[in-house]
Design a protein around this motif. Structure first.
Motif, PDB file in Angstrom:
ATOM      1  N   PHE A  10       0.841  -1.189   0.000  1.00  0.00           N
ATOM      2  CA  PHE A  10       0.000   0.000   0.000  1.00  0.00           C
ATOM      3  C   PHE A  10       0.879   1.243   0.000  1.00  0.00           C
ATOM      4  N   VAL A  11       0.339   2.344  -0.528  1.00  0.00           N
ATOM      5  CA  VAL A  11       1.047   3.624  -0.519  1.00  0.00           C
ATOM      6  C   VAL A  11       0.285   4.580   0.393  1.00  0.00           C
ATOM      7  N   VAL A  12       1.008   5.221   1.307  1.00  0.00           N
ATOM      8  CA  VAL A  12       0.449   6.239   2.191  1.00  0.00           C
ATOM      9  C   VAL A  12       1.179   7.536   1.883  1.00  0.00           C
ATOM     10  N   VAL A  13       0.412   8.616   1.683  1.00  0.00           N
ATOM     11  CA  VAL A  13       1.011   9.894   1.320  1.00  0.00           C
ATOM     12  C   VAL A  13       0.766  10.942   2.397  1.00  0.00           C
ATOM     13  N   ASN A  14       1.765  11.787   2.595  1.00  0.00           N
ATOM     14  CA  ASN A  14       1.679  12.951   3.476  1.00  0.00           C
ATOM     15  C   ASN A  14       1.744  14.156   2.552  1.00  0.00           C
ATOM     16  N   PHE A  15       0.695  14.961   2.527  1.00  0.00           N
ATOM     17  CA  PHE A  15       0.617  16.051   1.559  1.00  0.00           C
ATOM     18  C   PHE A  15      -0.141  17.241   2.142  1.00  0.00           C
ATOM     19  N   ARG A  16       0.019  18.371   1.521  1.00  0.00           N
ATOM     20  CA  ARG A  16      -0.735  19.577   1.883  1.00  0.00           C
ATOM     21  C   ARG A  16      -1.873  19.703   0.880  1.00  0.00           C
ATOM     22  N   GLY A  17      -3.056  19.337   1.306  1.00  0.00           N
ATOM     23  CA  GLY A  17      -4.204  19.297   0.416  1.00  0.00           C
ATOM     24  C   GLY A  17      -4.539  20.640  -0.218  1.00  0.00           C
ATOM     25  N   GLY A  25      -5.648  20.764   5.039  1.00  0.00           N
ATOM     26  CA  GLY A  25      -4.301  21.299   5.191  1.00  0.00           C
ATOM     27  C   GLY A  25      -3.327  20.142   5.088  1.00  0.00           C
ATOM     28  N   GLY A  26      -2.453  19.991   6.093  1.00  0.00           N
ATOM     29  CA  GLY A  26      -1.569  18.838   6.126  1.00  0.00           C
ATOM     30  C   GLY A  26      -2.388  17.585   6.355  1.00  0.00           C
ATOM     31  N   HIS A  27      -2.064  16.542   5.637  1.00  0.00           N
ATOM     32  CA  HIS A  27      -2.935  15.374   5.662  1.00  0.00           C
ATOM     33  C   HIS A  27      -2.134  14.116   5.339  1.00  0.00           C
ATOM     34  N   ILE A  28      -2.547  13.001   5.920  1.00  0.00           N
ATOM     35  CA  ILE A  28      -1.954  11.700   5.617  1.00  0.00           C
ATOM     36  C   ILE A  28      -3.096  10.765   5.233  1.00  0.00           C
ATOM     37  N   SER A  29      -2.992  10.163   4.057  1.00  0.00           N
ATOM     38  CA  SER A  29      -4.038   9.256   3.578  1.00  0.00           C
ATOM     39  C   SER A  29      -3.428   8.170   2.698  1.00  0.00           C
ATOM     40  N   PRO A  30      -4.069   7.003   2.646  1.00  0.00           N
ATOM     41  CA  PRO A  30      -3.623   5.962   1.705  1.00  0.00           C
ATOM     42  C   PRO A  30      -4.158   6.250   0.299  1.00  0.00           C
ATOM     43  N   LEU A  31      -3.469   5.674  -0.680  1.00  0.00           N
ATOM     44  CA  LEU A  31      -3.941   5.734  -2.061  1.00  0.00           C
ATOM     45  C   LEU A  31      -4.661   4.434  -2.371  1.00  0.00           C
ATOM     46  N   GLY A  32      -5.734   4.518  -3.140  1.00  0.00           N
ATOM     47  CA  GLY A  32      -6.528   3.336  -3.413  1.00  0.00           C
ATOM     48  C   GLY A  32      -6.394   2.782  -4.814  1.00  0.00           C
ATOM     49  N   ALA A  33      -6.037   3.646  -5.777  1.00  0.00           N
ATOM     50  CA  ALA A  33      -5.984   3.184  -7.163  1.00  0.00           C
ATOM     51  C   ALA A  33      -5.230   4.210  -8.007  1.00  0.00           C
ATOM     52  N   TYR A  34      -4.839   3.759  -9.193  1.00  0.00           N
ATOM     53  CA  TYR A  34      -4.203   4.628 -10.182  1.00  0.00           C
ATOM     54  C   TYR A  34      -4.955   4.486 -11.490  1.00  0.00           C
ATOM     55  N   ASP A  35      -5.257   5.618 -12.140  1.00  0.00           N
ATOM     56  CA  ASP A  35      -5.924   5.610 -13.434  1.00  0.00           C
ATOM     57  C   ASP A  35      -4.941   6.084 -14.500  1.00  0.00           C
ATOM     58  N   VAL A  36      -4.584   5.184 -15.400  1.00  0.00           N
ATOM     59  CA  VAL A  36      -3.595   5.478 -16.440  1.00  0.00           C
ATOM     60  C   VAL A  36      -4.083   6.586 -17.369  1.00  0.00           C
ATOM     61  N   LYS A  37      -5.321   6.504 -17.770  1.00  0.00           N
ATOM     62  CA  LYS A  37      -5.866   7.448 -18.759  1.00  0.00           C
ATOM     63  C   LYS A  37      -5.749   8.902 -18.290  1.00  0.00           C
ATOM     64  N   ALA A  66       5.603  18.008  -1.946  1.00  0.00           N
ATOM     65  CA  ALA A  66       6.866  18.761  -1.945  1.00  0.00           C
ATOM     66  C   ALA A  66       6.745  20.028  -1.104  1.00  0.00           C
ATOM     67  N   THR A  67       5.967  19.940  -0.032  1.00  0.00           N
ATOM     68  CA  THR A  67       5.815  21.047   0.908  1.00  0.00           C
ATOM     69  C   THR A  67       6.429  20.631   2.234  1.00  0.00           C
ATOM     70  N   ALA A  73      10.282  17.745   5.322  1.00  0.00           N
ATOM     71  CA  ALA A  73       9.667  17.421   4.033  1.00  0.00           C
ATOM     72  C   ALA A  73       8.585  16.361   4.188  1.00  0.00           C
ATOM     73  N   ARG A  74       7.529  16.518   3.429  1.00  0.00           N
ATOM     74  CA  ARG A  74       6.470  15.510   3.361  1.00  0.00           C
ATOM     75  C   ARG A  74       6.889  14.453   2.340  1.00  0.00           C
ATOM     76  N   GLY A  75       6.045  13.486   2.074  1.00  0.00           N
ATOM     77  CA  GLY A  75       6.382  12.476   1.077  1.00  0.00           C
ATOM     78  C   GLY A  75       5.433  11.305   1.142  1.00  0.00           C
ATOM     79  N   TRP A  76       5.945  10.120   0.853  1.00  0.00           N
ATOM     80  CA  TRP A  76       5.126   8.916   0.844  1.00  0.00           C
ATOM     81  C   TRP A  76       5.909   7.765   1.440  1.00  0.00           C
ATOM     82  N   LEU A  77       5.170   6.723   1.812  1.00  0.00           N
ATOM     83  CA  LEU A  77       5.820   5.496   2.251  1.00  0.00           C
ATOM     84  C   LEU A  77       5.033   4.321   1.707  1.00  0.00           C
ATOM     85  N   ILE A  78       5.737   3.239   1.559  1.00  0.00           N
ATOM     86  CA  ILE A  78       5.112   2.009   1.087  1.00  0.00           C
ATOM     87  C   ILE A  78       5.018   1.058   2.276  1.00  0.00           C
TER      88      ILE A  78
END
Length: 83
Positions: A10-17, A25-37, A66-67, A73-78
């Motif tokens: 799973f991918v969890v992201v820390n980002f400034r919404g 504002g600052g937020h941490i959430s998992p990603l559920g899917a990727y859409d290629v199109k 990148a905030t 620094a924010r970012g992501w983790l697997i």
């Protein structure tokens, strides 16, 4: 994209919404899917009482990660299941 297609990872992201137009504002959430199109990811917002899940373009999410949060620094983790 690769991790989102793998079982047990799973991918969890820390980002400034706010920096990408999200209502958070600052937020941490998992990603559920990727859409290629659309080159977008589904952000599974954990604050479901106020925000629903939403799609975000990958480049917007990268800019939002990148905030800084108190100078760090924010970012992501697997996260991986170790069965």
């Amino acid at each position: 994209m690769r991790v989102l297609n793998e079982t047990g990872r799973f991918v969890v992201v820390n980002f400034r919404g706010e920096s990408m137009g999200a209502p958070t504002g600052g937020h941490i959430s998992p990603l559920g899917a990727y859409d290629v199109k659309s080159d977008s990811v589904l952000i599974l917002d954990v604050y479901g009482l106020e925000n629903s899940w939403y799609w975000a373009p990958v480049d917007h999410l990268y800019h939002a990660m990148a905030t800084l949060d108190n100078g760090v620094a924010r970012g992501w983790l697997i996260v991986e299941d170790q069965d």
